[in-house]
Design an enzyme around this catalytic site. Structure first.
Site, short mmCIF file in Angstrom:
data_model
loop_
_atom_site.label_atom_id
_atom_site.label_comp_id
_atom_site.label_asym_id
_atom_site.label_seq_id
_atom_site.Cartn_x
_atom_site.Cartn_y
_atom_site.Cartn_z
N SER A 71 38.88 44.12 32.72
CA SER A 71 37.62 43.98 32.01
C SER A 71 37.44 45.12 30.99
O SER A 71 38.24 45.25 30.07
CB SER A 71 36.46 43.92 33.02
OG SER A 71 35.31 43.37 32.44
N ASP A 127 21.91 55.86 32.22
CA ASP A 127 21.15 56.03 30.98
C ASP A 127 22.05 55.83 29.76
O ASP A 127 21.66 55.17 28.79
CB ASP A 127 20.51 57.42 30.94
CG ASP A 127 19.38 57.56 31.95
OD1 ASP A 127 18.87 56.53 32.42
OD2 ASP A 127 19.03 58.72 32.29
N HIS A 137 36.14 36.60 38.09
CA HIS A 137 36.39 37.75 37.24
C HIS A 137 37.10 38.88 37.98
O HIS A 137 37.92 39.59 37.40
CB HIS A 137 35.06 38.24 36.67
CG HIS A 137 35.19 39.33 35.65
ND1 HIS A 137 36.00 39.24 34.54
CD2 HIS A 137 34.60 40.56 35.58
CE1 HIS A 137 35.90 40.34 33.82
NE2 HIS A 137 35.07 41.16 34.43
#
Length: 270
Positions: A84, A182, A246
């Site tokens: 990925s 964040d 996946h």
């Protein structure tokens, strides 16, 4: 940046790079199957696992981290395998420094971006996941079970929650995230981005053998992606793993290992 890594086995070097929200831990079952055949390096990318956090989370930065890791550890002509997001990292490194790589395995991702159709839903799903994790009140929760219960309100898949909550660690009496949520929140669109089809330097790469592994039930490599793979890597191979989504390596471990071994044992065709 010095990346955290785990090393197993002896033999030809194989460097494994995890995907978004993942870490080297996710590949331990694969390492156990391959450690008699390869010298395995399982890395944690920046802002993941036990590697340092950073204000930058671009493919240029992550591929530079990986290049530095290979050079600093004197890893000669490794096979690179990335899943990925990690697959895009190794592709970026292959584009900038093909001389470092013997061959490459990309797991369930293509060179295309995942921002617009037909993969727009992937972007929405990841934004929901990051928002859900950031809003989890980890300073007051008392157990992983409690965290799982709260997270289930926005992430219904038990398997996905289990995977995500592996990033939750206890420090003293409180939990904290190993992920730099964040920064991932601000740079998720860059994470989902792909190569530029209009750049001729990106196309027809033939520097090393490359294998793409697709999960049959995954929609990360569709027909458009297969066409792009052939534009970027005209001599690449694409193997489809049945009954896998996946997380191909977790869902069909033995077939995945067999596919990797077959490719690594083949003579280069160019």
């Amino acid at each position: 940046m010095k990346l955290f890594f785990r090393h197993f086995g002896k033999g030809w070097p194989l460097v494994i790079v995890h995907g978004l929200y993942g870490s080297s831990d996710n590949w331990l079952s694969v390492a156990k199957k391959l450690e008699n055949h390869f010298s395995l390096y399982l890395v944690d990318l920046r802002n993941h696992g036990n590697s340092p956090h950073s204000e930058e989370h671009s493919y240029q930065a992550m591929s530079q981290d990986l290049k530095d890791f290979i050079l600093e550890n004197n890893i000669k002509s490794p096979i690179l395998m990335g899943h990925s997001m990690g697959g895009k990292v190794v592709m970026h490194l292959g584009l900038s420094n093909p001389e470092l790589i013997q061959r490459m395995i990309v797991v369930d991702i293509s060179p295309l971006g995942n921002i617009n159709a037909p993969h727009k839903q992937h972007m929405l799903d990841h934004k929901n996941i990051i928002s859900s994790l950031r809003n989890l009140p980890i300073k007051i929760i008392e157990s992983r079970k409690e965290a799982d219960t709260i997270l289930s309100e926005r992430v219904p898949s038990e398997r996905v929650r289990s995977f995500l909550l592996k990033n939750l660690t206890r420090v003293g009496h409180q939990f904290q995230w190993k992920l730099n949520l964040d920064i991932l929140a601000t740079q998720i669109e860059h994470v989902m981005d792909g190569f530029d089809l209009s750049n001729p330097d990106h196309l027809s790469q033939k520097d090393f053998p490359i294998l793409f592994i697709k999960g049959e039930k995954s929609d990360y490599i569709g027909k458009e992606d297969e066409s792009a793979i052939k534009l970027f890597y005209p001599e690449s191979k694409l193997e489809n793993i049945p009954e896998a989504g996946h997380w191909v390596h977790a869902e069909q471990l033995d077939l995945f290992i067999e596919t990797v071994m077959n490719f690594c044992n083949q003579e280069a065709s160019f």
